[in-house]
Design a protein around this motif. Structure first.
Motif, PDB file in Angstrom:
ATOM      1  N   ARG A 138       0.838  -1.188   0.000  1.00  0.00           N
ATOM      2  CA  ARG A 138       0.000   0.000   0.000  1.00  0.00           C
ATOM      3  C   ARG A 138       0.882   1.249   0.000  1.00  0.00           C
ATOM      4  O   ARG A 138       2.021   1.201   0.437  1.00  0.00           O
ATOM      5  CB  ARG A 138      -0.915   0.023   1.231  1.00  0.00           C
ATOM      6  CG  ARG A 138      -1.942  -1.089   1.262  1.00  0.00           C
ATOM      7  CD  ARG A 138      -2.627  -1.138   2.603  1.00  0.00           C
ATOM      8  NE  ARG A 138      -3.722  -2.103   2.630  1.00  0.00           N
ATOM      9  CZ  ARG A 138      -4.151  -2.702   3.725  1.00  0.00           C
ATOM     10  NH1 ARG A 138      -3.588  -2.438   4.897  1.00  0.00           N
ATOM     11  NH2 ARG A 138      -5.155  -3.565   3.653  1.00  0.00           N
ATOM     12  N   GLY A 139       0.310   2.354  -0.444  1.00  0.00           N
ATOM     13  CA  GLY A 139       1.065   3.595  -0.404  1.00  0.00           C
ATOM     14  C   GLY A 139       0.186   4.787  -0.709  1.00  0.00           C
ATOM     15  O   GLY A 139      -0.931   4.657  -1.221  1.00  0.00           O
ATOM     16  N   ARG A 140       0.695   5.948  -0.357  1.00  0.00           N
ATOM     17  CA  ARG A 140       0.002   7.206  -0.657  1.00  0.00           C
ATOM     18  C   ARG A 140       1.056   8.280  -0.864  1.00  0.00           C
ATOM     19  O   ARG A 140       2.026   8.352  -0.114  1.00  0.00           O
ATOM     20  CB  ARG A 140      -0.946   7.595   0.484  1.00  0.00           C
ATOM     21  CG  ARG A 140      -1.785   8.833   0.171  1.00  0.00           C
ATOM     22  CD  ARG A 140      -2.675   9.212   1.339  1.00  0.00           C
ATOM     23  NE  ARG A 140      -3.388  10.457   1.069  1.00  0.00           N
ATOM     24  CZ  ARG A 140      -3.811  11.300   2.007  1.00  0.00           C
ATOM     25  NH1 ARG A 140      -3.596  11.023   3.289  1.00  0.00           N
ATOM     26  NH2 ARG A 140      -4.447  12.402   1.683  1.00  0.00           N
ATOM     27  N   TYR A 141       0.873   9.116  -1.889  1.00  0.00           N
ATOM     28  CA  TYR A 141       1.830  10.158  -2.226  1.00  0.00           C
ATOM     29  C   TYR A 141       1.145  11.520  -2.194  1.00  0.00           C
ATOM     30  O   TYR A 141       0.069  11.692  -2.790  1.00  0.00           O
ATOM     31  CB  TYR A 141       2.410   9.931  -3.621  1.00  0.00           C
ATOM     32  CG  TYR A 141       3.279   8.702  -3.732  1.00  0.00           C
ATOM     33  CD1 TYR A 141       4.659   8.784  -3.559  1.00  0.00           C
ATOM     34  CD2 TYR A 141       2.723   7.462  -4.024  1.00  0.00           C
ATOM     35  CE1 TYR A 141       5.464   7.663  -3.677  1.00  0.00           C
ATOM     36  CE2 TYR A 141       3.520   6.335  -4.144  1.00  0.00           C
ATOM     37  CZ  TYR A 141       4.888   6.437  -3.966  1.00  0.00           C
ATOM     38  OH  TYR A 141       5.675   5.332  -4.088  1.00  0.00           O
ATOM     39  N   ILE A 142       1.768  12.471  -1.515  1.00  0.00           N
ATOM     40  CA  ILE A 142       1.234  13.828  -1.459  1.00  0.00           C
ATOM     41  C   ILE A 142       2.358  14.829  -1.641  1.00  0.00           C
ATOM     42  O   ILE A 142       3.527  14.531  -1.402  1.00  0.00           O
ATOM     43  CB  ILE A 142       0.515  14.112  -0.112  1.00  0.00           C
ATOM     44  CG1 ILE A 142       1.507  14.000   1.062  1.00  0.00           C
ATOM     45  CG2 ILE A 142      -0.683  13.196   0.081  1.00  0.00           C
ATOM     46  CD1 ILE A 142       0.921  14.433   2.403  1.00  0.00           C
ATOM     47  N   ALA A 143       2.000  16.035  -2.080  1.00  0.00           N
ATOM     48  CA  ALA A 143       2.939  17.147  -2.131  1.00  0.00           C
ATOM     49  C   ALA A 143       3.124  17.691  -0.717  1.00  0.00           C
ATOM     50  O   ALA A 143       2.336  17.383   0.181  1.00  0.00           O
ATOM     51  CB  ALA A 143       2.408  18.238  -3.058  1.00  0.00           C
ATOM     52  N   PRO A 144       4.166  18.491  -0.472  1.00  0.00           N
ATOM     53  CA  PRO A 144       4.383  19.031   0.877  1.00  0.00           C
ATOM     54  C   PRO A 144       3.206  19.816   1.435  1.00  0.00           C
ATOM     55  O   PRO A 144       3.053  19.916   2.650  1.00  0.00           O
ATOM     56  CB  PRO A 144       5.621  19.933   0.685  1.00  0.00           C
ATOM     57  CG  PRO A 144       6.363  19.298  -0.434  1.00  0.00           C
ATOM     58  CD  PRO A 144       5.302  18.796  -1.364  1.00  0.00           C
TER      59      PRO A 144
END
Length: 222
Positions: free
Chosen positions: A21-27
């Motif tokens: 699983r994973g999740r990517y976000i900007a700062p």
């Protein structure tokens, strides 16, 4: 049987697997848009199963920047090859692509990609979101780090792209590199326009690109 990326969620019975699983976000918390692919060796043989021929499994981030995928574990007993890793390629809108390698042991099921992906200590424009926090450990001894040490660590965990130039027209470019993985290759003509070519990997440190007509230009290896 033939196993492709479209069948990731329906692995054959008895094949060890790991849920990633994973999740990517900007700062600023904005979810990223894009895809993540996971490439295994071209052929895997499992004891008691047919030969499984794999392509790269690719997942698209949802509206929150998250994904979930079940992949073959990298430590199944008797698997051939016995020691291998997934080549992970991250391609997000507005972000340079990144490639790294990970192990996915069956005993670690499930796994958060933020816990296993190499992260630059002081650079980058996005971040994978970690899972639940574990127990707090004992404080370590304070230390000092120099900019040169940070640069060395950055180069080791996230190698910078390498550029190569083809000065003489040729239908086949032989491109050496020193990246510790099979790189993603972008090909350009002398005007900077991206061109298509058949890319192959004859050795761990060499890439070839073949064209219908003799070309000059450059290649960028990520």
């Amino acid at each position: 049987m033939i196993f492709t990326a479209d069948m990731v969620k329906a692995l054959p019975e008895g094949v060890p697997s790991t849920l990633l699983r994973g999740r990517y976000i900007a700062p600023d918390g904005t979810p990223l848009v894009g895809k993540v692919s996971f490439a295994a060796p071209s052929v895997l043989t499992l004891p008691g199963s047919d030969v499984i021929s794999t392509t790269a499994a690719t997942v698209t981030l949802d509206e929150t920047g998250a994904f979930e995928v079940r992949l073959i574990a990298t430590d199944a007993p008797g698997m051939s090859p016995a020691k291998w890793t997934y080549q992970v390629t991250e391609k997000f809108k507005g972000v340079p692509p990144r490639i790294f390698h990970v192990l996915l042991p069956a005993s670690a099921d499930p796994v958060q990609i933020a816990d296993i992906a190499p992260i630059s200590p002081y650079a980058g424009i996005y971040m994978p979101v970690t899972g639940p926090q574990g127990e707090k450990g004992e404080p370590g001894t304070p230390g000092e780090v120099t900019l040169a040490q940070l640069d060395a660590l950055e180069a080791r965990v996230a190698p910078r792209p390498q550029e190569w130039t083809q000065a003489a027209p040729s239908t086949e470019w032989t491109i050496p590199h020193s990246l510790p993985y099979r790189p993603l290759v972008s090909l350009y003509d002398t005007s900077g326009r991206e061109i298509g070519g058949l890319v192959d990997y004859p050795s761990p440190t060499t890439v070839t690109a073949r064209f219908a007509y003799a070309e000059t230009g450059s290649a960028v290896l990520h």
